[in-house]
Structure formats: C-alpha cells, structure tokens
Scaffold this motif. Structure first.
Motif, PDB file in Angstrom:
ATOM      1  N   SER A   1     -87.361  60.324  -3.415  1.00 48.06           N
ATOM      2  CA  SER A   1     -88.765  59.915  -3.382  1.00 48.06           C
ATOM      3  C   SER A   1     -89.015  58.638  -4.173  1.00 48.06           C
ATOM      4  O   SER A   1     -89.877  57.855  -3.820  1.00 48.06           O
ATOM      5  N   ALA A   2     -88.234  58.436  -5.252  1.00 45.48           N
ATOM      6  CA  ALA A   2     -88.448  57.232  -6.059  1.00 45.48           C
ATOM      7  C   ALA A   2     -87.149  56.825  -6.740  1.00 45.48           C
ATOM      8  O   ALA A   2     -86.262  57.652  -6.956  1.00 45.48           O
ATOM      9  N   VAL A   3     -87.052  55.548  -7.061  1.00 48.19           N
ATOM     10  CA  VAL A   3     -85.885  55.011  -7.771  1.00 48.19           C
ATOM     11  C   VAL A   3     -86.389  54.139  -8.920  1.00 48.19           C
ATOM     12  O   VAL A   3     -87.277  53.302  -8.723  1.00 48.19           O
ATOM     13  N   MET A   4     -85.830  54.370 -10.114  1.00 43.18           N
ATOM     14  CA  MET A   4     -86.165  53.568 -11.292  1.00 43.18           C
ATOM     15  C   MET A   4     -84.957  52.691 -11.616  1.00 43.18           C
ATOM     16  O   MET A   4     -83.861  53.212 -11.888  1.00 43.18           O
ATOM     17  N   ALA A   5     -85.164  51.375 -11.604  1.00 38.53           N
ATOM     18  CA  ALA A   5     -84.073  50.440 -11.916  1.00 38.53           C
ATOM     19  C   ALA A   5     -84.475  49.557 -13.085  1.00 38.53           C
ATOM     20  O   ALA A   5     -85.524  48.927 -13.014  1.00 38.53           O
ATOM     21  N   PRO A   6     -83.691  49.509 -14.149  1.00 37.90           N
ATOM     22  CA  PRO A   6     -82.485  50.315 -14.362  1.00 37.90           C
ATOM     23  C   PRO A   6     -82.856  51.748 -14.736  1.00 37.90           C
ATOM     24  O   PRO A   6     -84.022  52.034 -14.982  1.00 37.90           O
ATOM     25  N   ALA A   7     -81.837  52.634 -14.760  1.00 35.09           N
ATOM     26  CA  ALA A   7     -82.061  54.021 -15.158  1.00 35.09           C
ATOM     27  C   ALA A   7     -82.621  54.047 -16.580  1.00 35.09           C
ATOM     28  O   ALA A   7     -82.016  53.472 -17.484  1.00 35.09           O
ATOM     29  N   PRO A   8     -83.784  54.664 -16.786  1.00 33.71           N
ATOM     30  CA  PRO A   8     -84.390  54.659 -18.116  1.00 33.71           C
ATOM     31  C   PRO A   8     -83.442  55.222 -19.177  1.00 33.71           C
ATOM     32  O   PRO A   8     -82.745  56.214 -18.945  1.00 33.71           O
ATOM     33  N   ALA A   9     -83.416  54.551 -20.326  1.00 31.81           N
ATOM     34  CA  ALA A   9     -82.709  55.036 -21.517  1.00 31.81           C
ATOM     35  C   ALA A   9     -81.217  55.285 -21.298  1.00 31.81           C
ATOM     36  O   ALA A   9     -80.625  56.113 -21.975  1.00 31.81           O
ATOM     37  N   ALA A  10     -80.610  54.574 -20.353  1.00 31.45           N
ATOM     38  CA  ALA A  10     -79.157  54.702 -20.195  1.00 31.45           C
ATOM     39  C   ALA A  10     -78.479  53.804 -21.228  1.00 31.45           C
ATOM     40  O   ALA A  10     -78.861  52.642 -21.391  1.00 31.45           O
ATOM     41  N   SER A  11     -77.492  54.341 -21.913  1.00 34.38           N
ATOM     42  CA  SER A  11     -76.810  53.568 -22.954  1.00 34.38           C
ATOM     43  C   SER A  11     -75.883  52.534 -22.331  1.00 34.38           C
ATOM     44  O   SER A  11     -75.505  52.631 -21.157  1.00 34.38           O
ATOM     45  N   ALA A  12     -75.513  51.554 -23.121  1.00 36.78           N
ATOM     46  CA  ALA A  12     -74.567  50.531 -22.659  1.00 36.78           C
ATOM     47  C   ALA A  12     -73.252  51.179 -22.240  1.00 36.78           C
ATOM     48  O   ALA A  12     -72.623  50.758 -21.253  1.00 36.78           O
ATOM     49  N   GLU A  13     -72.858  52.245 -22.946  1.00 35.07           N
ATOM     50  CA  GLU A  13     -71.618  52.953 -22.610  1.00 35.07           C
ATOM     51  C   GLU A  13     -71.737  53.596 -21.229  1.00 35.07           C
ATOM     52  O   GLU A  13     -70.814  53.538 -20.412  1.00 35.07           O
ATOM     53  N   THR A  14     -72.883  54.220 -20.981  1.00 33.80           N
ATOM     54  CA  THR A  14     -73.089  54.860 -19.680  1.00 33.80           C
ATOM     55  C   THR A  14     -73.065  53.823 -18.559  1.00 33.80           C
ATOM     56  O   THR A  14     -72.430  54.023 -17.518  1.00 33.80           O
TER      57      THR A  14
END
Lengths: 380, 380
Positions: free
Chosen positions: A217-230
């Motif tokens: 239904s929806a896409v958030m770019a970039p993924a909120p609160a994703a770490s640099a490692e992720t």
C-alpha cells in the motif's frame, strides 16, 4: 557513420512497461512493447499484440529489437531458452528468471550462498508439512513454487489439513510445495538494485514497504531509522543475489525485519518493482531508466536520492467505475506537490491502477500528503 | 459513471511535443500528435500525419481530442479561428497566438500596458528607419514582424541601406518592419509561467539564458544573483502579459537585463520553451506537465525547485552524422549525474538535437558537469 538508436523490446503491456516509456523517450532509446491485448497500459509503446506463450509470436517480436526484457515474469522458460538458442539477447537471461519463477529453486540457490532466509523446507507430503509446522511454532507459510504474486498461491497453514487440496494435486505444482517459517516481523523492507550484463552493480537506499491484505500500500524511502550497517548489509545481499543468480536489469529483494533482529529474504523480483516507483521523482536515476540502461549494457546512473524522503502510496481500485479520472482535478488542486501516476487501466476493485509519490524534507509530511491525495482520488 | 481520460491534441511533432509525452503518461492523460511527417521527434504519440496549414486536416485531428495545443507557433491564424468557430477548444486561443506570431502587434499591445520594453518603432520606409537609428545611438535591431526565430528574420542595421532588400519588399512582411533599440545588455533572462483558461497563474523562478550565435546554449536556474525584487518583478511582468494577452498554457517571456539596470521584454513564446527544459528535473512540476494541466484547465502544480541549482545545456548538431548515440555510453559513464535527453532527430549541424540537465547544490558544478557530458557527446 550514424549509429542507430538502441531498441529495447518489452514483453508485457502492464504499468511497468508503461513506466519504462518516459525514460526511453528522455534518453532517446527506442522502446517497443509486445502486449497481450490492444489498449494495454503501455499502449503508446505497443508495436505488437500477441500471446507471449507462443514462441513464433515472441520470435517475430524479437526480430524488431536489440534486447528483450520484461514487464512480468510469466514468459515460459522454454520460450526464453529457444530465443537464446536463436542468439537473441534476453535480459535478464532465462537462467536468472528460472529462480524468479520458481520460489523453491530460489530458496535452494540462496541457501547454498548462505544468504539470510526464513527457515524453509520442500514439502512432498502431509507428513513433511506437519513436521515443519511442529518445528516452527505450529504455523507455516505454504507456497506454490510457481505462479503466485500479491498474496495468490500463498496460504497460512497450521496443519497439513489446511493444504489438503494442494497436497492432493502436487503434480500441478511441479511435484512439491515450499513451506516457510512464518516470520514474526516488525516490518517489511525492499532492497532495489540494478546490474548490467557487463557486471556493473548499483543499489538504491533500502526502503520500507507497508502491506495491506497482502498487497503493497505504501513505500517509505529510505526505510525509516535504518542504520548504516543495515543499509550496507542489505545492499550487499542484493549484490550477492544478483551476481550469484546472474540477474541483469532491476532486481528487487523483498525482506522481513524480524522481531529478533534478523533481516531475511522473502521474495525476489527481476524487473522494476512496486517498491521502486518512488525513484521516478525520488532518485537521480529512476528504476525504469536504470532498467533500460542495464539491459542495454549501458553505464548505470546515480542512485542518489533527490530528496531527504520520498513516499509512494498505491492507488488500488475501489470498484469497477472509478478510474481515478473523476477526482483528478480535485486531487491536483488540494495537493499541488503530489505526483499523480495513473496507469490507464480499467477500473476494478483491488487492482493496482496508479500511485502517488510525494518527496519532502519530512517523511511524515510526505506520507500525509500522498495519502491525502490518494483519499481524494478514492472518494471521487 | 466512468469518466474518460482527458485527451490533449498537439499540433507539431517536434521535441516539445515529444517532451509532453512523458508527463502525459505519468499523469494518465491521453496525448495525440498531428505531425508534419512520419518519423518525427514525437513519433510515439503521433496519431496523424498531415499539413497543419490545411483546415480540413486540422479539423479532422481536432475531432479526436478535447483540446488543441501546439508544439510551435506556425499554425495559420485563419485555421485556428475557423476551428474556434467550429467550437473547438484551442489553447492558447488564436487571439493570444496572434501576438506571438506578430512581433509588431506584440510591441503595440505591451506598450499600451506600460510594460518595460526596448525603444521600438514601426518602420514603413527608409526615412523612418534612419530616424530611429539616429535616435538610438546609430544602430537598431530590425525584425520582420512574422516568421523569425533563433536569429532568423532579425538583422542588426546601422543604416536603411543595410535593409534595402527588406524595405523594397515590405508587402512580404505585412507592410512594415519592427525596429528595436539594440539593448546594451549584461545578460539575457527568461521568465517561465503558466496560466489556465480559468485564470490560475503560476511562475517558475527566473532563469538566465546564455546564447551563442543567436541560439540558446545554456540555461541557469535560478538566474544567478537575482534579487528578490527582480524575481518578483519578472514574475509580475509574466502575469500581466499572460492576463492582458489572454495566454493559456506555458508562456516564456525572454528579457534583457540592460547595463543601465532596466529589465526589458525581448520576445514571447506561448508554449513550452527551451529556457524551461531544466524544469523536467529541476522543478516539482515540469513545464511540459504544467502545459498539459493548463490547457486542460486542470489545477497547476507546484513550481518550486527540486534542487538549489539546475543547469541545462543544449546539444546542437555538429554535422550530418553524429546523432549523439555514438558516445552515449561514454557520456553516461563519465557523468552519472547528467540527465541526457535526445530528441530522435536526424543529425544536422546547428540543429537542436537534445539537451543535458544537471541539478546540484552548486551552480558551477552543475554547469561543468552538463558541459562535460555535452562535450563527450559532441566529440563522439
């Protein structure tokens, strides 16, 4: 000598072929579409109407282009292998698509690479399914290896009884089913990337995908609160998948972020993907432009973001009448920042008929605006 | 009731019609093009090939669309007036286009509004031209009222002798010529805007246009070092011009910034314009999308910039062989941020065959990158 414009042939006249058309125009590439029927979503670029299951039809189409690529993953492998035997340039090649078409083979291959996946097993009978269910908390996701998408060919089972009809007709599914751990996930993610036949690889930043009733239904770019490692880890997963499976063009790796912190691979799509529509406005190079560049073995463009946040909201059909034209003026009036995309498809409840993207310095603002514009179009 | 997709008809198959195609696809509008010949730049959207000078041809085309608009300003006013008498929706309307087609009438009309212009005079004979030259520092820009563009139909004269051939054939130019002050300018500017039939108006930020040999070579958006007062003043000029002349769709007002500080109107174009190509990547709403929205009387989109700086560089033909396909891979390789646009036109020296846009936080970087990518394509 005047060099001729490169010609890309797309099998399938859906919205993905439609959305490849603008970057082909911009970049001065010729795009030709083999559509299933006249009046498809990709009508403007359609040069041939015919059945992609028929080798002679696809062969005739292939003679008019420099490379064959795809709007969907349903072209029979036998057809693609025959084209390749003819010397036709097919991107992604049949050996890669074989893994996209068969989820069981995909799990086997990715398992050999040691890539992070949910627990899974090949199921030949009721006993092996019940064993798997018992070993995985009393529940499993059961999938037909071939043909499922958007929730079709997928079932949550708590006993082999729940899959009686499938188990009794295993031959219809190639002789076995795929059972997977029902991952206790906190959210779903998608890693978009592209690779050329020459081996150049580029990834976009990881996105979060929000599903409702099994459909994005929806896409958030970039993924909120994703770490640099992720971000680095998921881009690396995509690179390993693309290289190991020989994927060319755009690859979408759909993933779960599990409550226990694991990030595991759910599905693969070897074509532009709903999770990457944000990139039309949100990235220096959109997934559609990148796919064309990749399958032509042209250098890839920058995947850097054009804004801090991009949010895409799908326009799913509400009934068989509202094609989102009725309230277009009202939506544009009330949301001047919203980029409205409609696919020229007939109205049908649940059908992906368009999407809206909003880019902003604020993810919350972008999501609210995109959902606001969608609400106007849905109510129209 | 299912509302039908709005249908825009564009007369002329050049690059402007071509570049209207992507936003039509994105927004789900139907675009149809009446092209002069098969294989035009706007081939993908071409639904009819014929001569726009012939009323019956244009009438037949008009029956297939909801509104008629333009890739160029050459459709005879008599044809447009006949269409309007038929009840066809023509945007911009013939009464506005009359001013775009006749530079003398444009000066007369803008003069009545008190808008800032170079000194000018209608010239009926050698004596009146020599008087004008004497009163304006011994030099004048002499223009044929109709038919000039990209340096054609324009001449620098220091005496009526320099215009002997034109003065002896005044009847060919409608009976008179237009003499204008040769403005001592420090730079050229363009103010892009759009207006709907319903009266909504939106302006993009002012841009600087850099000309070489009378043809636009580069555009800097926004115009470097323009004050807030200047930006407000030029947007106001565009609004007054659009409203007074009844312009709909995109309007480009080309201006000189004189050494003495005056900003004066040079030319008008009532259609998407070379000075606005930057907006494809540089603005929330491109001039091509806005033009479609405007002529359909849909609400206008945001004209806010998508980046601090956008720079566009034209790809002008170098010979009759290089169509900018040869070195495409090299250009994409060396300039991954450059957005390359080629128009699918045959190679010809001096022809506008494409353009490159780079957006950046730095105007200098954007200009260097765009020129760098252009240099690769030119040398290819």
């Amino acid at each position: 000598m005047t060099k001729q414009t490169p010609r890309v042939g797309v099998i399938g006249g859906g919205q993905l072929a439609r959305m490849m058309t603008p970057p082909a125009i911009n970049l001065g590439l010729q795009i030709k579409v083999l559509a299933e029927a006249a009046g498809s979503s990709a009508e403007l670029a359609t040069t041939m109407v015919g059945d992609y299951n028929q080798l002679d039809v696809v062969r005739e189409f292939a003679r008019t282009v420099d490379v064959i690529t795809f709007d969907h993953e349903h072209v029979p492998l036998a057809v693609l292998r025959a084209l390749e035997a003819d010397g036709v340039n097919v991107q992604p090649p049949s050996k890669a698509l074989a893994f996209a078409q068969n989820k069981l083979h995909m799990r086997q291959q990715l398992g050999e690479l040691g890539l992070p996946m949910p627990a899974w097993a090949e199921i030949h009978d009721a006993a092996s399914l019940d064993d798997f269910i018992a070993a995985n908390g009393g529940v499993a996701i059961l999938k037909t290896p071939i043909g499922g998408y958007d929730g079709k060919g997928v079932r949550v089972v708590r006993s082999s009884v729940d899959a009686k009809d499938w188990l009794e007709n295993l031959a219809d599914f190639g002789g076995s089913l795929l059972a997977e751990e029902k991952v206790d996930f906190v959210r779903e993610l998608a890693q978009l990337s592209a690779r050329t036949p020459g081996g150049e690889f580029k990834a976009w930043p990881l996105v979060e995908t929000i599903q409702e009733n099994g459909v994005c239904s929806a896409v958030m770019a970039p993924a909120p609160a994703a770490s640099a490692e992720t971000l680095a880890a998921t881009a690396d997963i995509a690179k390993r998948v693309a290289e190991a499976l020989g994927v060319t063009g755009v690859l979408a790796v759909e993933m779960f972020e599990a409550r226990d912190g694991r990030i595991v691979i759910n599905e693969l799509a070897m074509r532009p993907h709903n999770s990457g529509h944000f990139s039309i406005e949100g990235s220096v190079t959109s997934q559609f432009e990148q796919h064309l560049r990749a399958v032509l073995d042209l250098p890839l463009g920058s995947t850097a973001p054009r804004a801090a946040h991009s949010v895409m909201v799908n326009l799913l059909g509400v009934d068989d009448k509202n094609n989102f034209v009725q309230a277009l003026d009202k939506a544009l009036q009330s949301h001047p920042d919203a980029k409205v995309h409609t696919y020229g498809k007939g109205a049908r409840a649940g059908r992906k008929m368009g999407h809206i993207t909003v880019v902003s310095d604020s993810a919350e603002h972008a999501l609210a605006e995109a959902r606001g514009a969608a609400a106007v179009l849905l109510r129209g």
